[in-house]
Design an enzyme around this catalytic site. Structure first.
Site, PDB file in Angstrom:
ATOM      1  N   LYS A 209       0.843  -1.199   0.000  1.00 50.11           N
ATOM      2  CA  LYS A 209       0.000   0.000   0.000  1.00 50.11           C
ATOM      3  C   LYS A 209       0.883   1.256   0.000  1.00 50.11           C
ATOM      4  CE  LYS A 209      -3.567   2.279   2.679  1.00 50.11           C
ATOM      5  NZ  LYS A 209      -4.581   2.187   3.717  1.00 50.11           N
ATOM      6  N   GLU A 215      10.512  -4.688   4.573  1.00 50.78           N
ATOM      7  CA  GLU A 215      10.556  -6.117   4.228  1.00 50.78           C
ATOM      8  C   GLU A 215      10.244  -6.315   2.745  1.00 50.78           C
ATOM      9  OE1 GLU A 215       8.907  -4.803   6.795  1.00 50.78           O
ATOM     10  OE2 GLU A 215       8.772  -6.185   8.502  1.00 50.78           O
ATOM     11  N   HIS A 386      -5.200 -32.727  17.803  1.00 55.44           N
ATOM     12  CA  HIS A 386      -4.064 -33.496  18.309  1.00 55.44           C
ATOM     13  C   HIS A 386      -2.940 -32.579  18.778  1.00 55.44           C
ATOM     14  CE1 HIS A 386      -5.970 -37.159  16.847  1.00 55.44           C
ATOM     15  NE2 HIS A 386      -6.394 -36.381  15.863  1.00 55.44           N
TER      16      HIS A 386
HETATM   17  O1  F6P Z   1       2.059  -4.121   9.942  1.00 51.52           O
HETATM   18  C1  F6P Z   1       1.658  -2.841   9.634  1.00 51.52           C
HETATM   19  C2  F6P Z   1       1.181  -2.706   8.231  1.00 51.52           C
HETATM   20  O2  F6P Z   1       1.016  -1.357   7.970  1.00 51.52           O
HETATM   21  C3  F6P Z   1      -0.115  -3.472   7.945  1.00 51.52           C
HETATM   22  O3  F6P Z   1      -1.258  -2.826   8.373  1.00 51.52           O
HETATM   23  C4  F6P Z   1      -0.034  -3.634   6.481  1.00 51.52           C
HETATM   24  O4  F6P Z   1      -0.940  -4.586   6.026  1.00 51.52           O
HETATM   25  C5  F6P Z   1       1.420  -4.030   6.327  1.00 51.52           C
HETATM   26  O5  F6P Z   1       2.097  -3.240   7.282  1.00 51.52           O
HETATM   27  C6  F6P Z   1       2.003  -3.850   4.962  1.00 51.52           C
HETATM   28  O6  F6P Z   1       1.992  -2.523   4.556  1.00 51.52           O
HETATM   29  P1  F6P Z   1       2.195  -2.118   3.045  1.00 51.52           P
HETATM   30  O7  F6P Z   1       1.101  -2.719   2.249  1.00 51.52           O
HETATM   31  O8  F6P Z   1       2.141  -0.618   3.028  1.00 51.52           O
HETATM   32  O9  F6P Z   1       3.533  -2.625   2.610  1.00 51.52           O
END
Ligand code: F6P
Length: 549
Positions: A209, A215, A386
């Site tokens: 987003k 990451e 289990h």
């Molecule tokens: O973990 C926080 C967060 O902002 C989530 O709400 C979101 O889904 C995720 O990181 C990934 O964010 P982005 O889509 O901006 O990479």
């Protein structure tokens, strides 16, 4: 009068005193006294879903008082407010309109006076074109080969939604197309996927987003390098697309905006599987099936918007959660899908529920004086029978469960599905009924045990029972029903946020750890010895440096 102090309200007090008189009531007695109990506490959703909530520690009065609390919190107005596009995400001053993504009414949805439906439709049209071009080999890789490996790179809502849904709909995947998901920044996640793939036939979908998530960008850079090393820089245009709200960052990363599928800030990350974030789903199962998922979600939206609270499935589930969390002191619940395809639903719901309602400040900026979001966990049945079911049956903690099971399996092999169904139905029954010490003793006697053995074993073999569960019986796990199921949980979480007077649509709690990681990163990269953290963090950084020397 509407009270800011939720737990000082009339309805709250009524529930508190009701709990005192009700807490010792046994469900097995309620069932014995009322032959209509199951019918009384069951709701149907069209011909695709039945929600039996009769195995909860409730009676008609409990439900009446819970619905009074919902009304006192002006839930019906708040529902309208969300669908209308009011800026109910108050800390970020945003509307919350994932429901607009599945709006099938033909009516406009306004944000700041502008109808957003044409933009939404345009992105869906682009998704349809692109997904079909990939599926039918019209959009080819740089060397002219068909793209058959679809890799979604994203995390949180940009991973869990498409991952869970593609797995849930695996039966609908196009033959020859394979989907992979890279989320963790652990290089292993990238390495293990890339090792399996051929760059010439691989399409990377960078889903973020914000397009700033460390990451995702780290993984995307690694995948880009892997591709460029094999096929050269010009190949990027044919092997990378982006799903984002942030065109600037997409360009900076080196993806042509023509290869970008847009969505908007009124769609929260954990509510984004309905948006362009679902592109991997659309490629795997086709846009027609994606549309069916939207249809199911829309049907649930309509149910949520129009059904009276007493028959409103998300409201009922939410208020049962409130009953346990705020009046019975039970701060956890488990979601157990008895369907292998739904095995990742609990992980998806963990983000949906815990990121939405894990809040301790209310919308007025006050620290709340009552408990908010519960801990959610789960896994696929029968496997979990289990593992952690011992605790659910005989532990000192009560864990309300949602059992989700399709009546019809996609894989009716031998009697597998009857065994599965028998198990899920038995779990609900066992948790509710339990087994008294006397019953356990009688069973041991029948099994020919000695008096001493019976005396010793009878308590170990007893079950307190009176443990709550909902049974959510689906006709089948198909795109429509899955859409409805996800929307049901979204609305449940929304309702609880309203009761607790919190903003369910921000996630500020994840920021602090992210920021501190950015401080530690250069210290690790540069082997910094002058450290200014607490003594534990300092020592751990040094220990890492020593191990890596
Ligand atoms: O973990 C926080 C967060 O902002 C989530 O709400 C979101 O889904 C995720 O990181 C990934 O964010 P982005 O889509 O901006 O990479």
């Amino acid at each position: 009068m509407f009270s800011r102090l939720v737990n000082k309200s009339k309805a709250w007090h009524k529930l508190k005193s009701h709990y005192k008189s009700f807490r010792k009531v046994e469900m097995r007695d309620l069932f014995a006294r009322d032959s209509e109990r199951a019918a009384r506490f069951t709701e149907k959703f069209g011909d695709t879903m039945i929600v039996d909530y009769s195995k909860n520690r409730i009676n008609a009065k409990t439900m009446e008082y819970l619905m009074n609390l919902a009304r006192e919190r002006r839930l019906e107005d708040k529902i309208k407010s969300m669908f209308r596009g009011d800026k109910i995400n108050i800390t970020e001053n945003r509307a919350v309109l994932h429901t607009a993504l599945r709006n099938r009414s033909g009516k406009p949805v306004l944000v700041n006076g502008r109808d957003i439906m044409p933009e939404i439709e345009a992105v869906y049209a682009k998704m349809r074109r692109f997904s079909e071009d990939v599926r039918f080999g019209r959009f080819k890789g740089h060397t002219g080969k068909k793209l058959v490996n679809i890799v979604n790179i994203g995390i949180g809502g940009s991973d869990l939604g498409p991952f869970m849904v593609t797995e849930a709909l695996k039966k609908y995947w196009m033959k020859g197309i394979n989907c992979y998901f890279i989320s963790n920044v652990d290089g292993t996640a990238c390495a293990e996927v890339l090792n399996k793939l051929d760059p010439e036939t691989t399409l990377f979908i960078v889903a973020s987003k914000t397009f700033t998530t460390i990451e995702t960008l780290t993984n995307a850079r690694t995948c880009r390098k892997w591709l460029v090393d094999a096929l050269g820089e010009p190949a990027v245009a044919k092997h990378f697309v982006a799903l984002s709200t942030n065109e600037e960052e997409v360009k900076k990363f080196g993806i042509n905006p023509e290869n970008m599928f847009e969505f908007w800030d009124f769609v929260g990350g954990r509510y984004s599987v309905w948006s362009a974030i679902g592109l991997s789903v659309a490629i795997a199962v086709g846009m027609d099936n994606f549309d069916k998922m939207l249809d199911g979600a829309y049907a649930m939206d309509e149910h949520f918007r129009t059904a009276p609270l007493e028959h409103n499935i998300p409201v009922i589930l939410a208020m049962l959660g409130i009953w346990y969390n705020n009046f019975m002191g039970i701060h956890r619940y488990a979601v157990i899908p008895y369907d292998q395809y739904l095995q990742y639903l609990p992980s998806y719901l963990q983000q949906l529920d815990m990121e939405s309602n894990g809040k301790f400040v209310d919308i007025n900026g006050e620290i709340v004086k009552y408990d908010t979001g519960p801990v959610l966990f789960g896994g696929a049945g029968t496997n979990v029978q289990h593992s952690f079911f011992q605790l659910i049956h005989q532990g000192t903690e009560i864990v309300p469960c949602d059992f989700i099971v399709p009546a019809i399996s996609h894989n009716e092999i031998g009697d597998h599905h009857e065994i599965l169904l028998a198990n899920v139905l038995a779990q609900g029954e066992a948790l509710m009924k339990g087994k008294t010490v006397k019953e356990a003793a009688e069973e041991l006697k029948k099994a020919g045990k000695s008096k001493e053995e019976i005396e010793f074993l009878k308590k170990f073999k007893s079950f307190s029972g009176n443990r709550p569960s909902n049974t959510i019986l689906l006709k089948k796990v198909d795109p429509y029903t899955l859409g409805a199921l996800i929307a049901m949980y979204e609305h449940k979480v929304f309702v609880q946020g309203i009761i607790w007077n919190i903003d369910s649509f921000d996630q500020m709690g994840v920021e602090l750890g992210k920021k501190l990681a950015l401080n530690i990163l250069p210290e690790l990269q540069n082997n910094v010895y002058e450290l200014h953290h607490d003594s534990s963090t300092n020592a751990l950084i040094k220990a890492v440096q020593n191990f890596r020397r």
